[in-house]
Design an enzyme around this catalytic site. Structure first.
Site, short mmCIF file in Angstrom:
data_model
loop_
_atom_site.label_atom_id
_atom_site.label_comp_id
_atom_site.label_asym_id
_atom_site.label_seq_id
_atom_site.Cartn_x
_atom_site.Cartn_y
_atom_site.Cartn_z
CD GLU A 35 -2.94 -0.91 -0.11
OE1 GLU A 35 -3.05 0.20 -0.65
OE2 GLU A 35 -3.51 -1.93 -0.55
CE1 TYR A 116 -6.93 2.45 -0.41
CE2 TYR A 116 -4.60 2.97 -0.18
CZ TYR A 116 -5.61 2.18 -0.70
OH TYR A 116 -5.31 1.11 -1.47
CG ASP A 134 -8.36 3.77 -3.97
OD1 ASP A 134 -9.58 3.78 -4.27
OD2 ASP A 134 -7.55 3.01 -4.52
#
Ligand code: SF4
Length: 345
Positions: A35, A116, A134
């Site tokens: 991520e 997020y 996102d």
């Protein structure tokens, strides 16, 4: 979103998802790593970096043990170097506290982890019922709702987040999140959405209106400012002068040639004065000019070389180009050095 829409979405995901390595793992370290890499990077570019990091640092403890310079050198080319520094700082912190926190709220306290990323880790690794929001999900939702609310307003984020949190199923929060993100990445794309392939086409307002690309709406545009960068390649006895950039601003914490940033290109008089301030003596040679675009900066870079008569200043670090291989430098500088010296490539 009705239950039937959610079921269609999940079904579509089952048959169309890309096989990405972090999706086969519930290890919070792998999920966090992926991520952070993907925060401002395309999946195809991020994949190579993900493999490189996992191979060099299979566990968060291995990443914590690495030197920051090694991490930044490996991060080279991904841009937004504060992410590389946060990655290392967070690995140290997580190792100190004995592992990754396991809730959304606790994950949010980690450096470099925003709403997020915290939602992604909490739902993918720990099955927490918290929705990710996102850029891809924003776009899908904005179109599906036919929303004229600007997506860069905090109130819109809160409203969208609340809707998603209502819809996300308790028994498969990870799959729901992945499905929404994947739909935005593969079907509801920014410029040419493939509405005829979309599992939400029958309930989508933008599709009914036939104007999907009018969404999402933004209130502000990113301002791109022009900047002139004059670089100095100062040589003495087989070594080149480098400085470490401060931890703020562009290319934070990376190694760089001494440089001056100005609004306009520096005149020769200004260049000579700058070299004198540094105590540099030697013949000035113009080497190269190039343009480089960052998300918010249009850079016109000019490179000069000086074979110095003596080592001029204490503020520089003198290193060989071979040593530079293991240090983090910007893509702009790497491209330049690769053109001139095969040793850096
Ligand atoms: Fe996006 Fe079209 Fe699907 Fe609506 S129907 S969500 S606009 S791809």
């Amino acid at each position: 979103m009705k239950n039937a829409d959610i079921q269609s979405l999940l079904f579509w995901y089952g048959g169309n998802k890309r096989d990405l390595p972090w999706r086969n793992s519930r290890d919070p370290y792998c999920i966090w790593l992926s991520e952070i890499i993907l925060q401002q990077t395309r999946v195809d570019q991020g994949l190579a970096y993900y493999y490189k990091f996992v191979e060099a640092f299979p566990r968060v403890q291995d990443l914590a043990k690495a030197h920051l310079d090694e991490v930044l050198a490996m991060w080279q080319g991904l841009g937004y170097y504060s992410r590389g520094r946060n990655l290392h700082a967070t690995a140290l912190h997580v190792t100190e506290i004995g592992g990754f926190p396991s809730t959304y709220e606790a994950l949010l306290k980690l450096k470099g982890v925003g709403p997020y990323t915290a939602a992604a880790i909490a739902s993918f690794a720990y099955q927490e019922q918290v929705a990710v929001l996102d850029g891809n999900v924003f776009r899908v939702l904005s179109r599906w709702l036919g929303s004229h609310l600007p997506i860069d307003a905090a109130s819109t984020r809160n409203e969208f987040q609340a809707l998603l949190n209502q819809w996300i199923p308790a028994d498969s929060p990870d799959i729901f999140n992945q499905s929404m993100m994947e739909l935005g990445a593969l079907v509801c794309t920014p410029k040419s959405p493939k509405c005829e392939e979309c599992p939400l086409q029958n309930s989508c307002k933008a599709n009914a209106e036939g104007n999907a690309t009018n969404y999402p709406v933004k209130k502000t545009k990113v301002k791109v400012s022009a900047m002139a960068l004059t670089y100095f390649e100062l040589h003495v006895a087989g070594k080149v002068a480098f400085v470490r950039r401060s931890n703020n601003g562009i290319w934070a914490g990376l190694y760089d040639l001494p440089s001056c940033s100005t609004e306009q290109e520096m005149t020769i008089d200004e260049i000579v004065n700058q070299l004198r301030d540094w105590g540099v003596q030697g013949e000035l040679e113009f080497c190269h000019e190039t343009r480089h675009l960052l998300s918010h900066r249009k850079i016109q870079a000019r490179f000069y070389k000086v074979l110095c008569e003596h080592m001029p200043s204490n503020e520089f670090q003198w290193i060989t180009l071979n040593e530079l291989k293991v240090l983090g430098i910007s893509t702009l500088l790497k491209n330049y050095l690769e053109k001139r010296y095969t040793v850096v490539a």
